[in-house]
Design a protein around this motif. Structure first.
Motif, short mmCIF file in Angstrom:
data_model
loop_
_atom_site.label_atom_id
_atom_site.label_comp_id
_atom_site.label_asym_id
_atom_site.label_seq_id
_atom_site.Cartn_x
_atom_site.Cartn_y
_atom_site.Cartn_z
N ILE A 8 0.84 -1.20 0.00
CA ILE A 8 0.00 0.00 0.00
C ILE A 8 0.87 1.25 0.00
O ILE A 8 0.57 2.22 -0.70
CB ILE A 8 -0.96 -0.02 1.21
N LEU A 9 1.95 1.24 0.76
CA LEU A 9 2.84 2.40 0.78
C LEU A 9 3.47 2.64 -0.58
O LEU A 9 3.66 3.80 -0.98
CB LEU A 9 3.91 2.22 1.86
N GLU A 10 3.80 1.58 -1.29
CA GLU A 10 4.34 1.75 -2.65
C GLU A 10 3.31 2.42 -3.56
O GLU A 10 3.64 3.32 -4.34
CB GLU A 10 4.75 0.41 -3.23
N ARG A 11 2.06 2.01 -3.45
CA ARG A 11 1.00 2.61 -4.27
C ARG A 11 0.76 4.06 -3.86
O ARG A 11 0.46 4.91 -4.70
CB ARG A 11 -0.30 1.82 -4.16
N MET A 12 0.90 4.33 -2.58
CA MET A 12 0.73 5.69 -2.10
C MET A 12 1.83 6.61 -2.64
O MET A 12 1.59 7.78 -2.90
CB MET A 12 0.73 5.73 -0.57
N MET B 122 -9.45 17.14 11.04
CA MET B 122 -9.78 18.55 11.18
C MET B 122 -9.05 19.45 10.17
O MET B 122 -9.68 20.34 9.58
CB MET B 122 -9.52 19.04 12.60
N PRO B 123 -7.74 19.28 9.94
CA PRO B 123 -7.09 20.15 8.94
C PRO B 123 -7.69 20.01 7.54
O PRO B 123 -7.81 21.00 6.82
CB PRO B 123 -5.63 19.69 8.96
N VAL B 124 -8.08 18.82 7.18
CA VAL B 124 -8.70 18.61 5.87
C VAL B 124 -10.04 19.32 5.81
O VAL B 124 -10.37 20.00 4.82
CB VAL B 124 -8.86 17.10 5.57
N LEU B 125 -10.82 19.20 6.85
CA LEU B 125 -12.12 19.87 6.91
C LEU B 125 -11.96 21.38 6.88
O LEU B 125 -12.69 22.08 6.17
CB LEU B 125 -12.89 19.43 8.16
N ASN C 16 1.52 16.24 -6.68
CA ASN C 16 2.50 17.34 -6.66
C ASN C 16 2.81 17.76 -5.23
O ASN C 16 3.34 17.00 -4.46
CB ASN C 16 2.02 18.52 -7.51
N GLU C 17 2.46 18.98 -4.86
CA GLU C 17 2.80 19.51 -3.53
C GLU C 17 1.71 19.27 -2.49
O GLU C 17 1.91 19.53 -1.32
CB GLU C 17 3.07 21.02 -3.63
N TYR D 299 -2.55 15.61 2.51
CA TYR D 299 -3.81 14.90 2.72
C TYR D 299 -3.60 13.39 2.67
O TYR D 299 -4.27 12.63 3.37
CB TYR D 299 -4.85 15.32 1.68
N LEU D 300 -2.66 12.95 1.86
CA LEU D 300 -2.33 11.54 1.80
C LEU D 300 -1.69 11.08 3.11
O LEU D 300 -1.97 9.98 3.60
CB LEU D 300 -1.38 11.30 0.62
N THR D 301 -0.88 11.94 3.70
CA THR D 301 -0.27 11.64 4.99
C THR D 301 -1.34 11.49 6.07
O THR D 301 -1.27 10.59 6.90
CB THR D 301 0.73 12.76 5.37
#
Length: 128
Positions: free
Chosen positions: A50-54, A113-116, A62-63, A67-69
């Motif tokens: 999964i980490l490889e796909r991520m 919360m940061p995503v929201l 890009n930058e 959000y993936l983290t």
């Protein structure tokens, strides 16, 4: 095929734990923990895939890969809390298991919360 192997390890572990629970109760808990750790070892292989796909997804983002983290941390926290809560339930400590699950839910809420907030800022910017 590997999923069948993991399932069989789980079934054999449960049968051993139930068989030994009548003889010495704590041995059943120890076997349950050992089987959980063996299965956890197998699942780490899937996490590496999964980490490889991520990493591939990260290249597309890009930058904006924070959000993936957040997503990876939330999934990891969910798995860790479920693992710990399952062991607590098997040991007969359902109250502690409930608290671990509650902590996991609150942690995931905090992680999101940061995503929201970023979403709300984007909506507010578009609305003018």
């Amino acid at each position: 095929m590997e999923l069948v192997k993991i399932g069989l390890i789980g079934i054999v572990g449960v049968l051993l734990a139930v068989g030994l629970k009548n003889y010495k109760g704590e041995y059943g808990v120890y076997i349950g923990i050992a089987v959980c750790l063996v299965i956890l070892g197998y699942t780490t292989r899937y996490f590496t895939l999964i980490l490889e796909r991520m990493e591939q997804l990260r290249g597309y983002l890009n930058e904006n890969y924070q959000y993936l983290t957040v997503l990876l941390k939330a999934v990891g926290a969910t798995y860790a809390c479920e693992f710990c809560a399952g062991i607590c339930k098997d040991a007969g400590y359902g109250g502690i298991a409930g608290q671990v699950e509650m902590l996991g839910k609150l942690y995931i809420l905090l992680m999101g919360m940061p995503v929201l907030l970023a979403l709300m800022e984007s909506i507010q910017t578009m609305a003018g």
